[in-house]
Design a protein around this motif. Structure first.
Motif, PDB file in Angstrom:
ATOM      1  N   TRP A 436      13.658 -17.767   2.711  1.00 44.72           N
ATOM      2  CA  TRP A 436      12.918 -18.929   2.246  1.00 44.72           C
ATOM      3  C   TRP A 436      12.414 -18.757   0.811  1.00 44.72           C
ATOM      4  O   TRP A 436      11.452 -19.374   0.408  1.00 44.72           O
ATOM      5  N   LYS A 437      13.043 -17.845   0.046  1.00 50.03           N
ATOM      6  CA  LYS A 437      12.649 -17.602  -1.346  1.00 50.03           C
ATOM      7  C   LYS A 437      11.193 -17.162  -1.444  1.00 50.03           C
ATOM      8  O   LYS A 437      10.481 -17.510  -2.383  1.00 50.03           O
ATOM      9  N   VAL A 438      10.729 -16.416  -0.456  1.00 55.81           N
ATOM     10  CA  VAL A 438       9.391 -15.827  -0.463  1.00 55.81           C
ATOM     11  C   VAL A 438       9.539 -14.339  -0.171  1.00 55.81           C
ATOM     12  O   VAL A 438      10.183 -13.956   0.818  1.00 55.81           O
ATOM     13  N   THR A 439       8.987 -13.495  -1.040  1.00 57.73           N
ATOM     14  CA  THR A 439       9.047 -12.053  -0.827  1.00 57.73           C
ATOM     15  C   THR A 439       7.664 -11.451  -1.050  1.00 57.73           C
ATOM     16  O   THR A 439       6.765 -12.096  -1.592  1.00 57.73           O
ATOM     17  N   LEU A 440       7.520 -10.202  -0.626  1.00 58.07           N
ATOM     18  CA  LEU A 440       6.243  -9.497  -0.751  1.00 58.07           C
ATOM     19  C   LEU A 440       6.327  -8.414  -1.810  1.00 58.07           C
ATOM     20  O   LEU A 440       7.377  -7.802  -2.017  1.00 58.07           O
ATOM     21  N   LEU A 441       5.196  -8.172  -2.470  1.00 53.41           N
ATOM     22  CA  LEU A 441       5.002  -6.974  -3.281  1.00 53.41           C
ATOM     23  C   LEU A 441       3.805  -6.263  -2.662  1.00 53.41           C
ATOM     24  O   LEU A 441       2.663  -6.690  -2.848  1.00 53.41           O
ATOM     25  N   VAL A 442       4.083  -5.242  -1.857  1.00 53.72           N
ATOM     26  CA  VAL A 442       3.022  -4.575  -1.107  1.00 53.72           C
ATOM     27  C   VAL A 442       2.551  -3.341  -1.866  1.00 53.72           C
ATOM     28  O   VAL A 442       3.358  -2.600  -2.439  1.00 53.72           O
ATOM     29  N   VAL A 443       1.245  -3.132  -1.870  1.00 51.90           N
ATOM     30  CA  VAL A 443       0.638  -1.991  -2.551  1.00 51.90           C
ATOM     31  C   VAL A 443      -0.170  -1.228  -1.510  1.00 51.90           C
ATOM     32  O   VAL A 443      -1.019  -1.816  -0.832  1.00 51.90           O
ATOM     33  N   ASP A 444       0.085   0.075  -1.390  1.00 54.48           N
ATOM     34  CA  ASP A 444      -0.579   0.801  -0.313  1.00 54.48           C
ATOM     35  C   ASP A 444      -0.595   2.298  -0.601  1.00 54.48           C
ATOM     36  O   ASP A 444       0.298   2.819  -1.279  1.00 54.48           O
ATOM     37  N   GLN A 445      -1.619   2.972  -0.065  1.00 56.64           N
ATOM     38  CA  GLN A 445      -1.734   4.419  -0.208  1.00 56.64           C
ATOM     39  C   GLN A 445      -1.295   5.161   1.053  1.00 56.64           C
ATOM     40  O   GLN A 445      -1.253   6.376   1.066  1.00 56.64           O
ATOM     41  N   ARG A 446      -0.956   4.416   2.116  1.00 55.22           N
ATOM     42  CA  ARG A 446      -0.587   5.038   3.382  1.00 55.22           C
ATOM     43  C   ARG A 446       0.707   4.440   3.924  1.00 55.22           C
ATOM     44  O   ARG A 446       0.688   3.677   4.893  1.00 55.22           O
ATOM     45  N   PRO A 447       1.849   4.751   3.338  1.00 49.71           N
ATOM     46  CA  PRO A 447       3.105   4.157   3.828  1.00 49.71           C
ATOM     47  C   PRO A 447       3.419   4.517   5.280  1.00 49.71           C
ATOM     48  O   PRO A 447       4.115   3.768   5.961  1.00 49.71           O
ATOM     49  N   SER A 448       2.899   5.636   5.777  1.00 45.90           N
ATOM     50  CA  SER A 448       3.151   6.001   7.177  1.00 45.90           C
ATOM     51  C   SER A 448       2.476   5.034   8.135  1.00 45.90           C
ATOM     52  O   SER A 448       2.829   4.977   9.317  1.00 45.90           O
ATOM     53  N   GLY A 449       1.498   4.254   7.635  1.00 42.61           N
ATOM     54  CA  GLY A 449       0.824   3.264   8.461  1.00 42.61           C
ATOM     55  C   GLY A 449       1.561   1.948   8.548  1.00 42.61           C
ATOM     56  O   GLY A 449       1.149   1.043   9.281  1.00 42.61           O
ATOM     57  N   ILE A 450       2.672   1.817   7.809  1.00 39.71           N
ATOM     58  CA  ILE A 450       3.463   0.588   7.811  1.00 39.71           C
ATOM     59  C   ILE A 450       4.630   0.741   8.773  1.00 39.71           C
ATOM     60  O   ILE A 450       5.245   1.812   8.868  1.00 39.71           O
ATOM     61  N   ASP A 451       4.944  -0.318   9.492  1.00 42.77           N
ATOM     62  CA  ASP A 451       6.026  -0.310  10.460  1.00 42.77           C
ATOM     63  C   ASP A 451       7.331   0.161   9.822  1.00 42.77           C
ATOM     64  O   ASP A 451       7.688  -0.258   8.717  1.00 42.77           O
ATOM     65  N   ALA A 452       8.048   1.044  10.516  1.00 40.88           N
ATOM     66  CA  ALA A 452       9.270   1.639   9.968  1.00 40.88           C
ATOM     67  C   ALA A 452      10.332   0.586   9.646  1.00 40.88           C
ATOM     68  O   ALA A 452      11.040   0.692   8.637  1.00 40.88           O
ATOM     69  N   GLU A 453      10.444  -0.451  10.479  1.00 39.36           N
ATOM     70  CA  GLU A 453      11.426  -1.502  10.220  1.00 39.36           C
ATOM     71  C   GLU A 453      11.096  -2.254   8.935  1.00 39.36           C
ATOM     72  O   GLU A 453      11.986  -2.589   8.150  1.00 39.36           O
ATOM     73  N   VAL A 454       9.815  -2.498   8.715  1.00 32.99           N
ATOM     74  CA  VAL A 454       9.402  -3.186   7.492  1.00 32.99           C
ATOM     75  C   VAL A 454       9.718  -2.334   6.268  1.00 32.99           C
ATOM     76  O   VAL A 454      10.254  -2.825   5.265  1.00 32.99           O
ATOM     77  N   LEU A 455       9.399  -1.046   6.327  1.00 28.84           N
ATOM     78  CA  LEU A 455       9.701  -0.154   5.204  1.00 28.84           C
ATOM     79  C   LEU A 455      11.198  -0.154   4.893  1.00 28.84           C
ATOM     80  O   LEU A 455      11.599  -0.115   3.729  1.00 28.84           O
ATOM     81  N   SER A 456      12.016  -0.196   5.937  1.00 31.46           N
ATOM     82  CA  SER A 456      13.465  -0.161   5.725  1.00 31.46           C
ATOM     83  C   SER A 456      13.983  -1.422   5.049  1.00 31.46           C
ATOM     84  O   SER A 456      15.071  -1.416   4.466  1.00 31.46           O
ATOM     85  N   GLN A 457      13.204  -2.511   5.114  1.00 29.01           N
ATOM     86  CA  GLN A 457      13.631  -3.778   4.514  1.00 29.01           C
ATOM     87  C   GLN A 457      13.214  -3.912   3.053  1.00 29.01           C
ATOM     88  O   GLN A 457      13.634  -4.850   2.376  1.00 29.01           O
TER      89      GLN A 457
END
Length: 545
Positions: A436-457
């Motif tokens: 839908w021409k919408v993307t994220l720019l995520v900023v974080d200090q704890r990448p291990s706290g982010i869902d593995a599937e999301v990180l892979s995308q």
């Protein structure tokens, strides 16, 4: 550096594998102290030229007696004889790209850029192939030059300012991306650079949820230099909106104050607060029951109920328990934990203006919007609630838009952890990528706290220094194992490993600063244009001393 630009040979291929990395024996006349983990190298094969990065360095010896009885370091004659013969340095190389050589031209340096076709390295250079440290010309051939779609983000680690790394911004914004690193490593500064390049080149629009007022107002860096806000740098392109009443302090006056209606909030906006407000699964089921019973107005009505067991009182929690079929104790616990929302003055029953429509209209007109959390800065509950709500509502309306929308969020693990990622709008955006021409720019200090599937995308990852092994493993999942040692050697500040689809190969950068202003100016610019560029650059990075 002279040893970079004269294309001096530094070593020879002596072994290795495509999966685990090549081994290079360093020439005895080349000092290992001139090289860095993350440094770029080139290898001259017989039919191809290869590009890679140094992933590790090892001091080795062919004579075991050297380990048990090393020579006296003050004996220069003996150590100089042993160095490079019995004692030597091995470089581990993570191979990345390959390009076929034109057999009709003797010297690769005579090739024009149009004759070069890069591709992933799927084969190996033969034994004894010469190895060189990458030159500025090599970096230009790989990463291109700055233009309307490519933006300068920094210089290769340890190199002079003349060597520039340019990012394909058009490709960058088509997928969600992430900036990661422990506190104080420069995540916010690099994010400012990325957002500024998108704004400057008009490649899309940004919606920035500014939790700590890092983008909406001027700040001072650690040396005390003032860094102007994105609004001050691009006053005609950026609008700042304050959540509720704006702060009196600060140099940027908000363009609007944002108020949110209770009716806009849905159960999924409450679900994302489960960890923050310690909401139970029984409480969330009760919230769904309230939504089914009372409709869009459920939250405002619920918070205004009286915590009474008097079933005769239609406005009591006990009466609500009867209507919804829920236990009074469950409703009462939910009511107490959601009561904090009543303290937020930006939450109103009937706001004078539909603020979300105001934000959407600005984005639709091509304006970049920064939501300043004002008096609620650093309030985690307010940030999660409002960011979730506004993102969901904007996403629902953006399907018919042609412009690319980039949504920047901090504390991303609060929105994208494995418990809630599948239920939130942020997980939807990350998984659907550019649908839908919408993307994220995520900023974080704890990448291990982010869902593995999301990180892979995530399309491109900007990785600052990380110390927790779980964070390093999470962020490098699916990448070459050699890059782990590269992350462990990053400097504490303003240095990042960049990997992903918006650049041809991984690279370690020193994040761009105003000290590289001479390279930022196009020599074809007029004096007035150069003056404007200098002023804008000083605004963004602070004045040079």
């Amino acid at each position: 550096m002279s040893n970079v630009e004269d294309n001096q040979k530094i070593g020879t291929i002596v072994g290795g594998a495509l999966s685990s990395g090549l081994e290079v024996r360093l020439d005895s006349d080349y000092s290992v102290e001139n090289l860095y983990v993350g440094d770029g190298i080139t290898i001259e094969g017989r039919e191809k030229r290869y590009f890679g990065i140094i992933s590790d360095m090892m001091l080795q010896s062919s004579d075991s007696s050297i380990r048990s009885l090393p020579p006296n370091s003050s004996d220069f004659f003996v150590t100089s004889i042993l160095s490079g013969t019995s004692a030597f340095t091995i470089l581990k190389i993570s191979l990345q790209l390959a390009v076929s050589l034109d057999t009709n031209i003797d010297e690769f340096d005579k090739l024009s850029l149009d004759n070069i076709s890069f591709g992933p390295a799927t084969t190996l250079p033969p034994h004894f192939s010469p190895v060189y440290r990458a030159t500025s010309k090599d970096y230009t051939e790989i990463f291109g030059s700055e233009d309307e779609n490519h933006g300068w983000i920094g210089t290769p680690k340890g190199r002079d300012a003349e060597v520039k790394i340019n990012l394909d911004l058009e490709q960058l914004i088509k997928r969600s991306n992430g900036v990661f690193g422990k506190t104080g490593t420069g995540k916010t500064f690099l994010t400012r650079v990325l957002l500024s390049e998108i704004i400057k080149k008009d490649l899309g629009v940004n919606l920035i949820f500014d939790m700590h007022r890092d983008y909406s107002d001027s700040v001072n860096d650690e040396s005390g230099k003032k860094i102007n806000s994105l609004k001050q740098i691009f006053p005609s392109k950026v609008e700042v909106m304050s959540l509720g009443k704006s702060l009196n302090k600060g140099q940027v006056r908000p363009d609007a104050e944002i108020m949110v209606s209770y009716n806009d909030l849905e159960v999924q906006d409450i679900e994302i607060l489960s960890e923050t407000l310690n909401l139970t699964s029984a409480g969330l089921l009760a919230a769904h029951a309230l939504d089914r019973t009372y409709g869009d107005k459920w939250l405002g009505l619920f918070l205004n109920m009286e915590p009474s067991e008097d079933k005769e009182n239609p406005n009591s929690l006990s009466a609500a328990a009867e209507r919804t079929g829920q236990l009074y104790t469950v409703l009462h616990t939910l009511w107490r934990r959601l009561e904090i929302l009543k303290k937020f003055e930006f939450l109103q029953q009937n706001p004078a203006e539909e603020s979300i429509k105001r934000i959407f209209t600005s984005l639709e007109r091509g304006k970049h919007v920064i939501l300043d959390f004002g008096t609620h800065q650093s309030n985690e509950t307010a940030y999660i609630l409002v960011t979730s709500l506004i993102t969901r509502r904007i996403y629902e309306r953006w399907a018919e838009q042609d412009n690319q929308l980039v949504i920047a969020i901090e504390e991303a693990h609060k929105f994208l952890n494995s418990e809630v990622a599948s239920q939130t709008i942020f997980g939807t955006i990350a998984r659907e990528m550019r649908k839908w021409k919408v993307t994220l720019l995520v900023v974080d200090q704890r990448p291990s706290g982010i869902d593995a599937e999301v990180l892979s995308q995530l399309g491109t990852k900007f990785i600052h220094q990380l110390e927790d092994n779980r964070d390093i493993d999470s962020i490098l999942a699916g990448s070459s194992r050699d890059l782990r040692s590269v992350v462990s050697t990053l400097a504490p500040k303003q240095q990042a490993l960049v990997i992903g689809h918006s650049l041809p190969m991984p690279v370690v950068i020193d994040v761009r600063s105003n000290d590289t202003l001479a390279n930022f100016i196009n020599p074809d610019k007029t004096p007035n244009e150069i003056t404007n560029i200098e002023r804008d650059n000083d605004d963004l990075f602070g004045e040079k001393k």
